[in-house]
Design a protein around this motif. Structure first.
Motif, PDB file in Angstrom:
ATOM      1  N   VAL A  68       0.858  -1.172   0.000  1.00  0.00           N
ATOM      2  CA  VAL A  68       0.000   0.000   0.000  1.00  0.00           C
ATOM      3  C   VAL A  68       0.896   1.223   0.000  1.00  0.00           C
ATOM      4  O   VAL A  68       1.896   1.282   0.727  1.00  0.00           O
ATOM      5  N   CYS A  69       0.539   2.219  -0.852  1.00  0.00           N
ATOM      6  CA  CYS A  69       1.357   3.415  -1.008  1.00  0.00           C
ATOM      7  C   CYS A  69       0.527   4.639  -0.638  1.00  0.00           C
ATOM      8  O   CYS A  69      -0.666   4.731  -0.933  1.00  0.00           O
ATOM      9  N   THR A  70       1.199   5.617   0.013  1.00  0.00           N
ATOM     10  CA  THR A  70       0.534   6.882   0.337  1.00  0.00           C
ATOM     11  C   THR A  70       0.914   7.965  -0.657  1.00  0.00           C
ATOM     12  O   THR A  70       0.104   8.774  -1.058  1.00  0.00           O
ATOM     13  N   VAL A  71       2.165   8.040  -1.023  1.00  0.00           N
ATOM     14  CA  VAL A  71       2.616   8.977  -2.054  1.00  0.00           C
ATOM     15  C   VAL A  71       3.503   8.184  -3.001  1.00  0.00           C
ATOM     16  O   VAL A  71       4.008   7.117  -2.637  1.00  0.00           O
ATOM     17  N   PRO A  72       3.705   8.647  -4.185  1.00  0.00           N
ATOM     18  CA  PRO A  72       4.558   7.901  -5.126  1.00  0.00           C
ATOM     19  C   PRO A  72       5.917   7.608  -4.523  1.00  0.00           C
ATOM     20  O   PRO A  72       6.607   8.498  -4.040  1.00  0.00           O
ATOM     21  N   GLY A  73       6.255   6.378  -4.493  1.00  0.00           N
ATOM     22  CA  GLY A  73       7.552   5.967  -3.997  1.00  0.00           C
ATOM     23  C   GLY A  73       7.562   5.557  -2.537  1.00  0.00           C
ATOM     24  O   GLY A  73       8.531   4.965  -2.076  1.00  0.00           O
ATOM     25  N   LYS A  74       6.486   5.833  -1.754  1.00  0.00           N
ATOM     26  CA  LYS A  74       6.436   5.453  -0.343  1.00  0.00           C
ATOM     27  C   LYS A  74       5.455   4.303  -0.185  1.00  0.00           C
ATOM     28  O   LYS A  74       4.279   4.489   0.087  1.00  0.00           O
ATOM     29  N   CYS A  75       5.948   3.118  -0.389  1.00  0.00           N
ATOM     30  CA  CYS A  75       5.105   1.925  -0.356  1.00  0.00           C
ATOM     31  C   CYS A  75       5.624   0.956   0.703  1.00  0.00           C
ATOM     32  O   CYS A  75       6.833   0.879   0.969  1.00  0.00           O
ATOM     33  N   SER A  76       4.709   0.222   1.309  1.00  0.00           N
ATOM     34  CA  SER A  76       5.078  -0.754   2.327  1.00  0.00           C
ATOM     35  C   SER A  76       3.913  -1.708   2.512  1.00  0.00           C
ATOM     36  O   SER A  76       2.816  -1.505   1.959  1.00  0.00           O
ATOM     37  N   THR A  77       4.155  -2.740   3.319  1.00  0.00           N
ATOM     38  CA  THR A  77       3.074  -3.677   3.639  1.00  0.00           C
ATOM     39  C   THR A  77       2.181  -3.158   4.758  1.00  0.00           C
ATOM     40  O   THR A  77       1.182  -3.805   5.114  1.00  0.00           O
TER      41      THR A  77
END
Length: 840
Positions: A68-77
Motif C-alpha cells: 500500500v502506497c501513500t505517495v509515489p515511492g512510499k510503499c510498504s506492507t
C-alpha cells in the motif's frame, strides 16, 4: 473478466456509500469523507480522511506481495495514518481486501476524578475502507493503583470462548496490560449479564467488524474505577428467576496468569440463591502457594476454599468470588496451567418466616425501632401479628420477619433523659451504653443509638468519655473508628462530630441536645461500645458551649467552631479552656476563617490567659486577624457571633504545643552570663599575672660594670654615686693592700683608671655567675643600701680578668652598642691585665 470484477467492486462500494448517506446516523462521517476508486491493471486507489484524534493502521497478513502506497515511492506492507487531512492510498494488487486489515485507534486517559472520553461506536472516517476487516480499538489508561471502569449499560455483555463467534458477527475483546505482556480478560457478545468491567491501570477494549458490514452504533461510558488489587474486576448482574451464567478466566483456553488474581462480583436478586461450579478444571503444579478461591459477602467473613472442593451455596445476597493462582512450575514442557469454566446458577427461594421475641428488660432503658428501608422489597414485618412498615418496641413484644435482608431494614435504639428542676436531676453520671443485649433473630444489626438530653431551663448538659478524651472529625483529622458521635441541638443545628482518642476532656452545652452514636459494621465490638459516653445535667454556664481541651506535645489539635462548616448560630458564644503544661507554650493558627457581614453587633475572637485580666488577643470581623499567636500559659479561647446580614462565622483553630521559647531563652542567657563571668575572672587573673611578670622582668635587670660592682637582679635599684655612698671608706685596711703610691703611679702612666681607693669586686667574671648570698633573698634587699661582698677571712678579693686593652667600654651590653659597629668593635677589648705592684 478482471475488469468486470473491478467494475462490480466499484458498484458495490458506491451502493454501500449511497446506503450509508441515506442513514441519519452516518450522515456526519460521510460529509468528512471522499472516496475514489480507480482500477488500472490491478491497482486500486482509495482516498480517506481520518477523524481528529484517530489513527488508522493498515497492515498486511503477508510479508511480501501486495503493498500500500501513500505517495509515489512510499510503499510498504503497512501504513500508519493520523487524523490530519485527506490521504490517498494506492494498493498494488487487485484484491487488497483479502490481504489487508484496518485498525482504527483512539486513546482515552483518566485522572483521579474523570476520563477524557467515552467509548463511542462510530466509523471515525473509515467508511471508504468498508470492504476491509475493521477493528476499532480504544486504549485506556488510569493513574497508578487505580482502575478504569467500562459500563456496558443495561443490555450488558455475554462472555464466549475465543473460538466462538457472535450471532451478529461483531465481537468485543477486553485486554489488560501488564509488565509481562497483554492478558486477554475475555471475548464478549452483545446482551448478557456482565454489567461492567474494571481493569487495573492500563488496557484496551476493541470491537471487530467483518468486511462489508456496517458498524452498529452504540456507547459505553468510561469512568474512574476503584483501587482494586486484582488483574480485573467483572460485575455480573444475575436476573430474577432461574438463570445460568458461563464465565471464563483470563487467557482461556490457555493458562490463567501465573501468581495472579481475578475477581467477579455477583449481584443476586432478592429471595434468590446462587451456586458456583468449576467445570473442566485443570490444576497447575505449584512451586509456591496454592490455587484457591475466596468468597466475600456483607453478612459474613471471607471464606477460602480449594478449587477441588464442593463450593458453598450463596444465599446471603450479593457476593464476590476471587480466583487466586499459585506460582506455577513451568520449567518442564507440557506442564499444565490453571484452566477452568466458571458456572454460576441462581434461582428463587422460598423465604421462611422468622419469629422473634424482644425482652425490653435487657435493653438498658432503650426503646427499639425497626424501619423498612425499601418499599419495593419483598420484606414483610409483623408486630404482634400486624403487618407494619415501622415498628417501635417499648415493652416485651412478638415480632416476625419474612424475606427480609440486612439491606432491607434499619434497626436503631433511642432514650430520653430529662428533668424539670436541677434538684431532681441525677447526681451521678448517667451512662449512655451503645451495646444493649439485642435479639439475634433481628434481620439486621443495631445501626445507631440516640439519646435526647433535656436539662432544666437554666441547666447544662455535660458530656464526658470514660474511655478517654474525644476529638472532632474534621478534614485532616478524620474519624476512622468503628463508631462516630454526632451532637445536634433541638432545632437540628449540628454542634459537631466526635470520636475517641483525642484531647477534648469535656463538652458542656447550654441547651437541649441529641447525641447519636452510629455504629459501623462488625468493626464495633461490645467492649468498645460498652462505655462510650457519660452525661450529667448540671447548673448553668456563661457560654452556650464550653470545651475543655488538654493538648499533647508535638501533636497538633484541630478545634472547629460549633456548626462548622455552616457556621455558628446568631449571637451564640463558645469557649475552649485549653490547658498548657509548665515550661510549654501553645501556638494558635486560625485556619479556614470565614467572617460574615454583621447586621448587628460584631463577631469576636479573644484569647485570655487563665487568672489574668488583660487579653492576649482580640479581633472583630472588621479587623485583620493575625495568622499565628503564641500563649505561654493555660488560656481561654472565646468566640462570639453577631447577627449576620450575609455569610457565616466559622473557623478551625489549630493548636500545637512546643517547648517554651522564653524558658529556652532564659537558659541560653544564663549560660551566656555564666560564661561571661568566667571569662572576666580568667581575664582579670591573666592580667594580674602578666602585670606581675612584667614588673618582675622590669626589676630583674643585671648590669655588668667591668670597672666596678655588678648590679644584682631584684629590687636593689641602681647604685648610688661615689659622692653619695661610702664605698671608698673602709674601717680598716690590711697591710698587704697599702700600696696607694703604686696606684697613683700606674694612673699617671695610664695603666689604671681613676681609682684613688680600692673597691671590692661585686660583679661577675666571664666564667662565673654573680655571687648572691644564700641567707639574703632578692626580695629582702633594701634599696639604696650598700652591702659589701663577704669573702673568706684573710683573703683578698679576686681581680677581674680583663682582655688585653687599654680602652674598655663601661658596659658589655647591647644598650650601648650602635648599629654601625662591627663585630670586632662590639667585642670588649680591655687590653692585657696588669698586676698592681706589691699585690698578691
Amino acid at each position: 473478466m478482471r475488469r468486470n470484477q473491478q467494475s462490480s467492486l466499484l458498484d458495490q462500494s458506491l451502493t454501500t456509500l449511497w446506503d450509508s448517506m441515506s442513514s441519519s446516523t452516518a450522515t456526519f462521517p460521510i460529509l468528512l469523507l471522499t472516496i475514489f476508486f480507480f482500477s488500472v491493471s490491478g491497482v486500486e486507489k482509495v482516498t480517506v480522511t481520518p477523524d481528529g484524534g484517530t489513527t488508522f493502521h493498515i497492515s498486511s497478513t503477508q510479508v511480501k506481495g501486495c503493498q500500500v502506497c501513500t505517495v509515489p515511492g512510499k510503499c510498504s506492507t503497512s501504513q500508519l495514518l493520523r487524523g490530519n487531512g485527506r490521504v490517498s492510498l494506492e494498493f498494488k494488487c487487485s484484491r487488497p481486501q483479502d490481504v489487508f486489515s484496518v485498525e482504527i485507534l483512539q486513546n482515552i486517559e483518566c485522572t483521579n476524578k474523570s476520563c477524557s472520553g467515552n467509548i463511542i461506536q462510530a466509523d471515525y472516517g473509515s467508511l471508504p475502507l468498508l470492504g476491509f476487516n475493521r477493528k476499532f480499538t480504544w486504549n485506556l489508561k488510569s493513574p497508578s493503583f487505580k482502575a478504569f471502569k467500562i459500563d456496558f449499560n443495561n443490555a450488558g455483555l455475554r462472555q464466549i470462548k475465543s473460538s466462538e463467534r457472535c450471532l451478529d458477527k461483531q465481537s468485543y475483546t477486553l485486554q489488560a496490560s501488564q509488565t509481562t505482556g497483554n492478558v486477554t480478560v475475555g471475548k464478549y457478545c452483545r446482551t448478557g449479564p456482565i454489567h461492567s468491567a474494571q481493569i487495573l491501570n492500563q488496557g484496551s477494549f476493541s470491537l471487530e467488524v467483518p468486511a462489508g458490514q456496517k458498524l452498529q452504533n452504540g456507547r459505553f461510558d468510561v469512568s474512574v474505577g476503584e483501587e482494586i488489587k486484582s488483574l480485573a474486576k467483572i460485575t455480573v448482574m444475575l436476573p430474577k428467576g432461574t438463570s445460568t451464567a458461563e464465565l471464563l478466566p483470563p487467557n482461556y483456553p490457555d493458562s490463567f496468569p501465573d501468581d495472579d488474581v481475578m475477581e467477579w462480583y455477583f449481584q443476586v436478586p432478592d429471595k434468590h440463591k446462587a451456586t458456583v461450579q468449576f467445570l473442566n478444571l485443570v490444576q497447575p503444579r505449584c512451586l509456591k502457594k496454592e490455587a484457591a478461591v475466596e468468597y466475600h459477602s456483607r453478612s459474613r467473613r471471607a471464606l477460602v476454599m480449594r478449587l477441588s472442593e464442593p463450593q458453598p451455596e450463596q444465599n446471603q445476597g450479593n457476593f464476590s468470588l476471587t480466583l487466586r493462582n499459585c506460582e506455577m512450575d513451568r520449567r518442564r514442557a507440557g506442564s499444565p496451567g490453571l484452566t477452568l469454566n466458571l458456572r454460576v446458577s441462581s434461582s428463587s427461594k422460598s423465604s421462611p418466616v422468622v419469629s422473634c421475641k424482644v425482652d425490653v428488660g435487657k435493653m438498658e432503658g432503650l426503646s427499639l425501632h425497626i424501619e423498612k428501608l425499601r418499599p419495593t422489597s419483598d420484606c414483610k414485618m409483623k408486630f404482634n401479628s400486624d403487618l407494619k412498615e415501622k415498628i417501635t418496641i417499648t415493652s416485651n413484644s412478638d415480632l416476625s420477619f419474612q424475606g427480609c435482608l440486612p439491606e432491607d431494614v434499619k434497626v436503631f435504639a433511642t432514650r430520653v433523659i430529662e428533668c424539670s428542676k436541677l434538684k431532681d436531676c441525677p447526681k451521678a453520671p448517667v451512662s449512655l451504653p451503645c451495646s444493649p443485649s439485642m435479639p439475634s433473630c433481628l434481620p439486621a444489626p443495631l445501626s445507631s443509638v440516640t439519646w435526647t438530653l433535656r436539662p432544666p431551663q437554666h441547666g447544662t448538659v455535660e458530656l464526658t468519655s470514660p474511655t478517654g478524651p474525644l476529638r472532632q472529625s474534621l478534614p485532616g483529622q478524620p474519624c476512622n473508628d468503628s463508631f462516630i458521635i454526632k451532637a445536634v441541638e433541638d432545632d437540628g443545628s449540628i454542634i459537631g462530630h466526635f470520636c475517641p482518642q483525642g484531647t477534648i476532656q469535656k463538652i458542656q452545652i447550654h441547651t437541649n441536645v441529641t447525641v447519636t452514636v452510629s455504629i459501623f459494621g462488625i468493626k464495633a465490638t461490645k467492649t468498645s461500645l460498652k462505655h462510650v459516653l457519660e452525661a450529667r445535667l448540671k447548673e448553668e454556664i456563661p457560654e452556650r458551649y464550653i470545651f475543655t481541651v488538654s493538648p499533647k506535645r508535638d501533636a497538633p489539635v484541630l478545634l472547629a467552631s460549633p456548626g462548622w462548616p455552616d457556621g455558628m448560630k446568631s449571637y451564640s458564644t463558645v469557649s475552649w479552656i485549653v490547658s498548657v503544661p509548665p515550661k510549654m507554650e501553645a501556638h494558635l493558627m486560625f485556619a479556614n476563617l470565614s467572617q460574615p457581614k454583621c447586621d448587628n453587633s460584631h463577631t469576636n475572637i479573644r484569647v485570655q490567659r487563665v487568672g489574668r485580666l488583660e487579653e492576649e488577643y482580640s479581633r472583630r470581623e472588621d479587623e485583620e486577624a493575625e495568622e499565628e499567636i503564641t500563649v505561654s500559659e493555660s488560656f481561654y479561647l472565646n468566640m462570639s457571633n453577631c447577627l449576620p446580614e450575609r455569610g457565616n462565622f466559622s473557623v478551625i483553630t489549630k493548636i500545637t504545643l512546643q517547648k517554651s521559647q522564653n524558658l529556652l531563652l532564659a537558659v541560653i542567657l544564663s549560660v551566656v552570663a555564666a560564661l561571661l563571668v568566667i571569662f572576666v575572672i580568667v581575664l582579670v587573673v591573666v592580667c594580674v599575672v602578666i602585670r606581675k611578670k612584667k614588673k618582675r622582668l622590669n626589676n630583674l635587670v643585671s648590669i655588668y660594670n667591668p670597672n666596678g660592682t655588678s648590679i644584682l637582679p631584684g629590687n636593689n635599684g641602681f647604685p648610688k654615686t661615689r659622692e653619695d655612698n661610702e664605698s671608698h671608706v673602709y674601717a680598716s685596711i690590711e697591710e698587704t693592700l697599702v700600696y696607694t703610691h703604686l696606684l697613683r703611679k700606674g694612673r699617671e702612666i695610664g695603666v689604671y683608671g681613676e681609682f684613688d681607693t680600692y673597691r671590692p669586686f661585686a660583679g661577675h667574671t666571664d666564667s662565673q655567675k654573680p655571687l648572691v648570698s644564700k641567707d639574703t633573698g632578692v626580695d629582702d634587699a633594701q634599696v639604696g643600701t650598700y652591702r659589701p661582698v663577704q669573702f673568706p677571712s684573710q683573703q683578698a678579693p679576686p681581680l677581674p680578668v680583663r682582655p688585653p686593652s687599654h680602652v674598655s667600654p663601661m658596659v658589655d651590653n647591647e644598650i650601648y652598642q650602635t648599629e654601625d659597629q662591627s663585630e670586632e668593635e662590639r667585642s670588649p677589648n680591655l687590653g692585657p691585665r696588669l698586676e698592681p705592684e706589691g699585690g698578691n
